[in-house]
Design a protein around this motif. Sequence first.
Motif, short mmCIF file in Angstrom:
data_model
loop_
_atom_site.label_atom_id
_atom_site.label_comp_id
_atom_site.label_asym_id
_atom_site.label_seq_id
_atom_site.Cartn_x
_atom_site.Cartn_y
_atom_site.Cartn_z
N PRO A 71 141.84 -22.22 -42.62
CA PRO A 71 142.41 -21.16 -41.81
C PRO A 71 142.27 -21.40 -40.32
O PRO A 71 142.66 -20.58 -39.51
CB PRO A 71 141.56 -19.95 -42.21
CG PRO A 71 140.21 -20.55 -42.41
CD PRO A 71 140.47 -21.93 -42.99
N HIS A 78 145.22 -14.75 -37.33
CA HIS A 78 145.57 -13.77 -38.35
C HIS A 78 146.21 -12.55 -37.69
O HIS A 78 146.15 -12.39 -36.48
CB HIS A 78 144.35 -13.35 -39.19
CG HIS A 78 143.28 -12.65 -38.42
ND1 HIS A 78 142.18 -13.29 -37.93
CD2 HIS A 78 143.15 -11.35 -38.05
CE1 HIS A 78 141.40 -12.42 -37.30
NE2 HIS A 78 141.97 -11.25 -37.34
N PHE A 115 140.25 -9.81 -45.76
CA PHE A 115 141.42 -10.66 -45.56
C PHE A 115 142.18 -10.85 -46.86
O PHE A 115 141.60 -10.81 -47.94
CB PHE A 115 141.01 -12.03 -45.02
CG PHE A 115 140.53 -12.00 -43.60
CD1 PHE A 115 141.41 -12.07 -42.54
CD2 PHE A 115 139.18 -11.88 -43.32
CE1 PHE A 115 140.97 -12.03 -41.23
CE2 PHE A 115 138.71 -11.84 -42.02
CZ PHE A 115 139.61 -11.91 -40.98
N THR A 117 146.45 -12.74 -47.99
CA THR A 117 147.52 -13.56 -47.42
C THR A 117 148.88 -13.03 -47.82
O THR A 117 149.03 -12.34 -48.83
CB THR A 117 147.41 -15.04 -47.88
OG1 THR A 117 147.54 -15.09 -49.30
CG2 THR A 117 146.08 -15.66 -47.45
N PRO A 123 147.31 -15.66 -42.99
CA PRO A 123 146.17 -14.75 -43.12
C PRO A 123 146.44 -13.38 -42.51
O PRO A 123 146.87 -13.27 -41.37
CB PRO A 123 145.05 -15.49 -42.36
CG PRO A 123 145.75 -16.43 -41.43
CD PRO A 123 147.07 -16.77 -42.05
N GLU A 125 144.73 -9.29 -42.24
CA GLU A 125 143.46 -8.58 -42.29
C GLU A 125 143.70 -7.08 -42.37
O GLU A 125 144.64 -6.56 -41.76
CB GLU A 125 142.65 -8.88 -41.03
CG GLU A 125 141.33 -8.16 -40.95
CD GLU A 125 140.57 -8.42 -39.64
OE1 GLU A 125 139.41 -8.02 -39.56
OE2 GLU A 125 141.16 -9.01 -38.70
#
Length: 129
Positions: A71, A78, A115, A117, A123, A125
Motif C-alpha cells: 500500500p 487512501h 481499511f 478496498t 485503499p 478508510e
Amino acid sequence: MLDLKGIHHIAIICSNYSVSKAFYTEVLGFEILQEVYREERDSYKLDLALNGQYIIELFSFPDPAERPSYPEARGLRHLAFAVENIEKQVALLNNMGIKTEPIRVDKTSDKKFTFFTDPDGLPLELYEV
C-alpha cells in the motif's frame, strides 16, 4: 502562497467501469451527478456526490496502468470516509462480502478506524467521528 478554498474532487481511474460504478453507488451510497461517455477517448467520466457534495470523478480508460505497489506506493495513499458508528458500517460491508481490516484506534485522536478496498484494490478508510 495560493488562496485555496478546499478540495474540489478526487479522480479515480478504474479497471472495470460497471463494477466500480456499482461499488461507489450501491455499496458506498454515492449519488450520480453526471455520467458522460467520451467517444474520442473510449472513456466514461462519472461525477459522484456524497450528501450533496461533489467528491469523486470516476474514470474508465482502455488498459489503464496498474498501481505500482501496495500500500505504500507514491501518490494517493487512501481515501477516508467519516462515519458515526464504525461497527455498524463494517458489519454492512462484511455482509456484502467486502473484507475489512480489524477496527483499530488512532492513538492521537482516540477515534476508531479501519481499511477496506474498492474493486481495483484502492485503499479506502472508515473513520469514526
